[in-house]
Design a protein around this motif. Structure first.
Motif, PDB file in Angstrom:
ATOM      1  N   THR A 170      46.252  40.406  43.585  1.00 28.37           N
ATOM      2  CA  THR A 170      46.121  39.147  42.838  1.00 28.37           C
ATOM      3  C   THR A 170      47.494  38.600  42.462  1.00 28.37           C
ATOM      4  O   THR A 170      47.763  37.400  42.628  1.00 28.37           O
ATOM      5  CB  THR A 170      45.262  39.358  41.569  1.00 28.37           C
ATOM      6  OG1 THR A 170      43.972  39.826  41.969  1.00 28.37           O
ATOM      7  CG2 THR A 170      45.123  38.089  40.766  1.00 28.37           C
ATOM      8  N   ALA A 171      48.371  39.472  41.972  1.00 26.70           N
ATOM      9  CA  ALA A 171      49.724  39.036  41.595  1.00 26.70           C
ATOM     10  C   ALA A 171      50.500  38.549  42.819  1.00 26.70           C
ATOM     11  O   ALA A 171      51.202  37.533  42.759  1.00 26.70           O
ATOM     12  CB  ALA A 171      50.467  40.179  40.902  1.00 26.70           C
ATOM     13  N   TYR A 172      50.365  39.267  43.936  1.00 24.01           N
ATOM     14  CA  TYR A 172      51.042  38.872  45.178  1.00 24.01           C
ATOM     15  C   TYR A 172      50.568  37.492  45.634  1.00 24.01           C
ATOM     16  O   TYR A 172      51.377  36.623  45.964  1.00 24.01           O
ATOM     17  CB  TYR A 172      50.768  39.918  46.262  1.00 24.01           C
ATOM     18  CG  TYR A 172      51.282  39.528  47.625  1.00 24.01           C
ATOM     19  CD1 TYR A 172      52.625  39.653  47.943  1.00 24.01           C
ATOM     20  CD2 TYR A 172      50.412  39.022  48.593  1.00 24.01           C
ATOM     21  CE1 TYR A 172      53.100  39.287  49.194  1.00 24.01           C
ATOM     22  CE2 TYR A 172      50.870  38.649  49.846  1.00 24.01           C
ATOM     23  CZ  TYR A 172      52.214  38.785  50.141  1.00 24.01           C
ATOM     24  OH  TYR A 172      52.683  38.421  51.369  1.00 24.01           O
ATOM     25  N   ARG A 173      49.264  37.290  45.625  1.00 25.28           N
ATOM     26  CA  ARG A 173      48.713  36.003  46.056  1.00 25.28           C
ATOM     27  C   ARG A 173      49.161  34.883  45.121  1.00 25.28           C
ATOM     28  O   ARG A 173      49.438  33.760  45.575  1.00 25.28           O
ATOM     29  CB  ARG A 173      47.201  36.074  46.136  1.00 25.28           C
ATOM     30  CG  ARG A 173      46.730  36.917  47.299  1.00 25.28           C
ATOM     31  CD  ARG A 173      45.235  37.012  47.369  1.00 25.28           C
ATOM     32  NE  ARG A 173      44.846  37.816  48.521  1.00 25.28           N
ATOM     33  CZ  ARG A 173      43.678  38.401  48.662  1.00 25.28           C
ATOM     34  NH1 ARG A 173      42.750  38.275  47.715  1.00 25.28           N
ATOM     35  NH2 ARG A 173      43.415  39.118  49.734  1.00 25.28           N
ATOM     36  N   ALA A 174      49.256  35.168  43.836  1.00 27.49           N
ATOM     37  CA  ALA A 174      49.703  34.153  42.879  1.00 27.49           C
ATOM     38  C   ALA A 174      51.176  33.794  43.147  1.00 27.49           C
ATOM     39  O   ALA A 174      51.543  32.605  43.110  1.00 27.49           O
ATOM     40  CB  ALA A 174      49.539  34.669  41.443  1.00 27.49           C
ATOM     41  N   ARG A 175      51.998  34.801  43.426  1.00 23.66           N
ATOM     42  CA  ARG A 175      53.413  34.529  43.743  1.00 23.66           C
ATOM     43  C   ARG A 175      53.531  33.709  45.015  1.00 23.66           C
ATOM     44  O   ARG A 175      54.327  32.765  45.098  1.00 23.66           O
ATOM     45  CB  ARG A 175      54.202  35.829  43.883  1.00 23.66           C
ATOM     46  CG  ARG A 175      54.478  36.544  42.569  1.00 23.66           C
ATOM     47  CD  ARG A 175      55.461  37.689  42.731  1.00 23.66           C
ATOM     48  NE  ARG A 175      55.113  38.665  43.755  1.00 23.66           N
ATOM     49  CZ  ARG A 175      54.319  39.716  43.564  1.00 23.66           C
ATOM     50  NH1 ARG A 175      53.795  39.947  42.377  1.00 23.66           N
ATOM     51  NH2 ARG A 175      54.073  40.562  44.548  1.00 23.66           N
ATOM     52  N   LYS A 176      52.736  34.028  46.021  1.00 22.29           N
ATOM     53  CA  LYS A 176      52.765  33.282  47.287  1.00 22.29           C
ATOM     54  C   LYS A 176      52.304  31.848  47.079  1.00 22.29           C
ATOM     55  O   LYS A 176      52.882  30.919  47.662  1.00 22.29           O
ATOM     56  CB  LYS A 176      51.872  33.968  48.339  1.00 22.29           C
ATOM     57  CG  LYS A 176      52.456  35.244  48.876  1.00 22.29           C
ATOM     58  CD  LYS A 176      53.701  34.924  49.661  1.00 22.29           C
ATOM     59  CE  LYS A 176      54.199  36.136  50.386  1.00 22.29           C
ATOM     60  NZ  LYS A 176      55.448  35.900  51.066  1.00 22.29           N
ATOM     61  N   ILE A 178      52.574  30.070  44.340  1.00 17.39           N
ATOM     62  CA  ILE A 178      53.638  29.365  43.628  1.00 17.39           C
ATOM     63  C   ILE A 178      54.777  29.028  44.593  1.00 17.39           C
ATOM     64  O   ILE A 178      55.320  27.932  44.558  1.00 17.39           O
ATOM     65  CB  ILE A 178      54.157  30.198  42.441  1.00 17.39           C
ATOM     66  CG1 ILE A 178      53.095  30.246  41.348  1.00 17.39           C
ATOM     67  CG2 ILE A 178      55.462  29.652  41.897  1.00 17.39           C
ATOM     68  CD1 ILE A 178      53.407  31.229  40.225  1.00 17.39           C
ATOM     69  N   ALA A 179      55.102  29.957  45.482  1.00 18.32           N
ATOM     70  CA  ALA A 179      56.184  29.736  46.441  1.00 18.32           C
ATOM     71  C   ALA A 179      55.839  28.604  47.413  1.00 18.32           C
ATOM     72  O   ALA A 179      56.723  27.870  47.865  1.00 18.32           O
ATOM     73  CB  ALA A 179      56.477  31.020  47.213  1.00 18.32           C
ATOM     74  N   ARG A 180      54.562  28.450  47.729  1.00 20.52           N
ATOM     75  CA  ARG A 180      54.132  27.400  48.645  1.00 20.52           C
ATOM     76  C   ARG A 180      54.094  26.028  47.973  1.00 20.52           C
ATOM     77  O   ARG A 180      54.141  25.010  48.640  1.00 20.52           O
ATOM     78  CB  ARG A 180      52.747  27.704  49.214  1.00 20.52           C
ATOM     79  CG  ARG A 180      52.771  28.767  50.307  1.00 20.52           C
ATOM     80  CD  ARG A 180      51.433  28.838  51.006  1.00 20.52           C
ATOM     81  NE  ARG A 180      50.351  29.262  50.125  1.00 20.52           N
ATOM     82  CZ  ARG A 180      49.894  30.510  50.026  1.00 20.52           C
ATOM     83  NH1 ARG A 180      50.420  31.455  50.774  1.00 20.52           N
ATOM     84  NH2 ARG A 180      48.912  30.805  49.217  1.00 20.52           N
ATOM     85  N   SER A 181      53.993  26.005  46.656  1.00 20.92           N
ATOM     86  CA  SER A 181      53.863  24.715  45.958  1.00 20.92           C
ATOM     87  C   SER A 181      55.168  23.981  45.838  1.00 20.92           C
ATOM     88  O   SER A 181      56.222  24.346  45.938  1.00 20.92           O
ATOM     89  CB  SER A 181      53.370  24.858  44.540  1.00 20.92           C
ATOM     90  OG  SER A 181      52.572  25.898  44.263  1.00 20.92           O
TER      91      SER A 181
END
Length: 181
Positions: A170-176, A178-181
């Motif tokens: 979940t944390a990894y997906r949230a970081r990804k 944010i990085a895509r935004s």
């Protein structure tokens, strides 16, 4: 090792027993599941493999779960009650290639009584050493499992049901995201 081997085993087995009932349903649905639990947690001695034995083990779980939510005085009340009701008499025992350790009821005592006493003896060690903070509830928001933090640095946050992995994903997906935004 932070605690004696039998204390660690008792704490681990107690948390596992408490976690056999929860949001995911009944973890001890039948006598066969209890037999698997018995083997998985290294229990020895009497094991009747009956519905009555299964019922008595199930009936123990809410009382043990309460320990994870209780203050020290309530834990002591629960522990003393379990020991008193079981007529516990601690003795050093050696069996099955294990070093000396404490048993407080005979190996032929009913399984639920042995489980209650093993839990009580292990919890008594936590009380005596001021380590009740090692009893925790899983940090994953969708989990109410209990755990025992036996790590040296007291850093364990998640139970054994894969919650640590779910939290990391979940944390990894949230970081990804944010990085895509």
């Amino acid at each position: 090792m932070l605690f004696a081997h039998d204390t660690e085993c008792g704490l681990t087995a107690t948390a596992a027993l408490v976690n056999t009932v929860g949001r995911d349903g009944e973890g001890l649905p039948d006598v066969a599941a209890l037999a698997e639990f018995f083997t998985a947690h290294g229990w020895t001695g009497r094991h009747e493999q009956t519905e009555a034995e299964l019922r008595s083990v199930r009936e123990l779980r809410p009382r043990l779960r309460r320990v994870w939510y209780a203050d020290e005085d309530e834990v002591v009340t629960i522990v003393n009650g379990l020991l008193r009701e079981s007529a516990a008499l601690p003795q050093l025992i050696r069996h099955d290639d294990e070093p000396y350790h404490l048993h407080a009821v005979p190996r032929d005592a009913p399984l639920a009584i042995r489980m209650a006493v093993e839990a009580a003896m292990a919890l008594a060690d936590l009380v005596r050493t001021g380590e009740l903070s090692r009893l925790r509830i899983c940090d994953h928001p969708d989990c109410d499992n209990v755990l025992v933090d036996l790590s040296k640095n007291r850093s364990r946050r998640f139970c054994d049901a894969g919650c640590g992995n779910r939290a990391a994903v979940t944390a990894y997906r949230a970081r990804k995201a944010i990085a895509r935004s």
